[in-house]
Design an enzyme around this catalytic site. Structure first.
Site, PDB file in Angstrom:
ATOM      1  N   CYS A  96       0.959  -6.335  -0.561  1.00 15.04           N
ATOM      2  CA  CYS A  96       0.403  -7.194   1.085  1.00 15.04           C
ATOM      3  C   CYS A  96       0.423  -6.496   2.341  1.00 15.04           C
ATOM      4  CB  CYS A  96       1.061  -8.311   1.021  1.00 15.04           C
ATOM      5  SG  CYS A  96       0.603  -9.638  -0.876  1.00 15.04           S
TER       6      CYS A  96
ATOM      7  N   ASP B 133       5.089 -12.280   3.640  1.00 13.51           N
ATOM      8  CA  ASP B 133       5.475 -12.810   2.718  1.00 13.51           C
ATOM      9  C   ASP B 133       7.250 -12.251   2.878  1.00 13.51           C
ATOM     10  OD1 ASP B 133       2.661 -12.993   3.023  1.00 13.51           O
ATOM     11  OD2 ASP B 133       3.185 -11.819   1.250  1.00 13.51           O
TER      12      ASP B 133
ATOM     13  N   VAL C 118       6.293  -7.547   3.319  1.00 11.73           N
ATOM     14  CA  VAL C 118       6.681  -6.675   2.217  1.00 11.73           C
ATOM     15  C   VAL C 118       5.474  -7.002   1.360  1.00 11.73           C
ATOM     16  CG1 VAL C 118       9.230  -6.940   1.897  1.00 11.73           C
ATOM     17  CG2 VAL C 118       8.163  -8.827   0.912  1.00 11.73           C
ATOM     18  N   THR C 119       5.309  -6.434   0.028  1.00 13.99           N
ATOM     19  CA  THR C 119       5.498  -4.714   0.001  1.00 13.99           C
ATOM     20  C   THR C 119       5.100  -4.196   0.939  1.00 13.99           C
ATOM     21  OG1 THR C 119       4.725  -4.958  -2.029  1.00 13.99           O
ATOM     22  CG2 THR C 119       7.953  -5.495  -2.267  1.00 13.99           C
TER      23      THR C 119
ATOM     24  N   GLU D  92       2.421 -15.425   0.534  1.00 12.79           N
ATOM     25  CA  GLU D  92       1.174 -15.896  -0.936  1.00 12.79           C
ATOM     26  C   GLU D  92       2.061 -16.450  -1.594  1.00 12.79           C
ATOM     27  OE1 GLU D  92       1.167 -11.407  -2.989  1.00 12.79           O
ATOM     28  OE2 GLU D  92       0.304 -12.596  -4.138  1.00 12.79           O
TER      29      GLU D  92
ATOM     30  N   LYS E 282      -3.945 -10.538  -1.793  1.00 11.53           N
ATOM     31  CA  LYS E 282      -2.436  -9.600  -1.347  1.00 11.53           C
ATOM     32  C   LYS E 282      -2.552  -9.539   0.841  1.00 11.53           C
ATOM     33  CE  LYS E 282      -0.700  -9.195  -4.723  1.00 11.53           C
ATOM     34  NZ  LYS E 282       0.142 -10.964  -5.231  1.00 11.53           N
TER      35      LYS E 282
ATOM     36  N   LYS F 251      -1.432 -17.704   2.524  1.00 16.82           N
ATOM     37  CA  LYS F 251      -2.863 -16.656   1.849  1.00 16.82           C
ATOM     38  C   LYS F 251      -3.040 -16.162   0.058  1.00 16.82           C
ATOM     39  CE  LYS F 251      -0.708 -12.172   2.324  1.00 16.82           C
ATOM     40  NZ  LYS F 251       0.131 -11.745   1.172  1.00 16.82           N
TER      41      LYS F 251
HETATM   42  N1  TIU Z   1       3.394  -9.684  -0.953  1.00 13.36           N
HETATM   43  C1  TIU Z   1       3.358  -8.683  -1.414  1.00 13.36           C
HETATM   44  O1  TIU Z   1       3.492  -7.869  -1.526  1.00 13.36           O
HETATM   45  N2  TIU Z   1       3.553  -9.754  -2.859  1.00 13.36           N
HETATM   46  C2  TIU Z   1       2.929  -8.822  -4.127  1.00 13.36           C
HETATM   47  O2  TIU Z   1       2.968  -8.866  -5.132  1.00 13.36           O
HETATM   48  N3  TIU Z   1       4.311  -7.184  -4.234  1.00 13.36           N
HETATM   49  C3  TIU Z   1       4.171  -7.207  -4.917  1.00 13.36           C
HETATM   50  O3  TIU Z   1       5.190  -5.961  -4.824  1.00 13.36           O
HETATM   51  N4  TIU Z   1       4.210  -7.156  -6.567  1.00 13.36           N
END
Ligand code: TIU
Length: 227
Positions: free
Chosen positions: A163, A25, A158-159, A73, A133, A130
């Site tokens: 995810c 992501d 991340v994060t 995402e 998460k 996807k």
């Molecule tokens: N990719 C991912 O971690 N999606 C999130 O929504 N992360 C947050 O930290 N919000």
């Protein structure tokens, strides 16, 4: 086979073909102002710090023609794959599907949903879309990895506690040997990154291993020389 210095103990990298890099992501929606990450109330600036490290790691995989998987995402434009509970979450002035400065937020194909140009996928790299998460939920990832006999995943992106950790746990439950690259992952909350790093490798590596990008690169170069 090579050994990567890691926590809680060395990680055994198998032969070429059995392991893959997964970059989770690294999208404008999470790294740039006006995207999904910011509308959830986060300061998105700190995530960019891992980009140079990921560029070098990605280049090492590309140099040795090793498998790379990118995830995004995202949701369909009609939001048919987005639970109403996820749309309601955040309580900002905008939500998923609304039009922001980079197009519709968290919607597949919108400018803000793209992977940042520094890490954009190239031909031959797997791209997993996807809606959740975790990268295994409602995706072709597990079947594709099985088809390719991939057993080990080097996890970045991340994060860390959202995810990345969800994907690492999903992978672990499916039998993959996972190493989380500590300097290749970041969170909006440094304390959550730290807690995640500690918890996944606690209890003898309950979810997997923690290592550095440089150690992974060194191991790949040493395997590359053997071949
Ligand atoms: N990719 C991912 O971690 N999606 C999130 O929504 N992360 C947050 O930290 N919000």
């Amino acid at each position: 086979m090579a050994h990567i210095p890691a926590q809680p103990y060395d990680y055994s990298l198998p032969q070429i073909g059995k392991f893959a890099l997964i970059i989770i992501d690294m999208q404008r929606d999470f790294l740039e102002p006006g995207g999904y990450g910011e509308l959830l109330g986060n300061d998105v600036s700190r995530l960019y710090g891992i980009v140079p490290t990921l560029q070098t790691l990605l280049q090492t995989f590309r140099d040795f023609h090793l498998p790379v998987i990118h995830t995004l995402e995202c949701h369909e434009p009609d939001l048919s794959d987005c639970p109403p509970a996820k749309i309601r979450r955040g309580k900002g002035h905008l939500t998923i599907g609304d039009v922001g400065p980079m197009g519709r937020i968290l919607i597949k194909g919108e400018p803000g949903n793209a992977i940042i140009p520094e890490l954009a996928p190239i031909d031959g790299e797997l791209v997993i879309h996807k809606s959740g998460k975790g990268a295994f939920y409602h995706t072709e990832l597990h079947a594709t990895l099985q088809q390719r006999s991939i057993t080990h995943l080097l996890i970045t992106g991340v994060t860390t506690e959202v995810c990345v950790q969800t994907t690492m746990r999903e992978a672990n439950d499916r039998g993959y040997e996972c190493l989380l690259v500590e300097d290749g992952t970041e969170s909006y909350f440094p304390e959550f990154k730290q807690a995640t790093v500690e918890m996944v490798c606690a209890q003898g590596g309950i979810v997997g291993w923690i290592g550095s990008a440089a150690s992974v690169e060194a191991a790949i170069r040493s395997i590359g020389k053997q071949n």
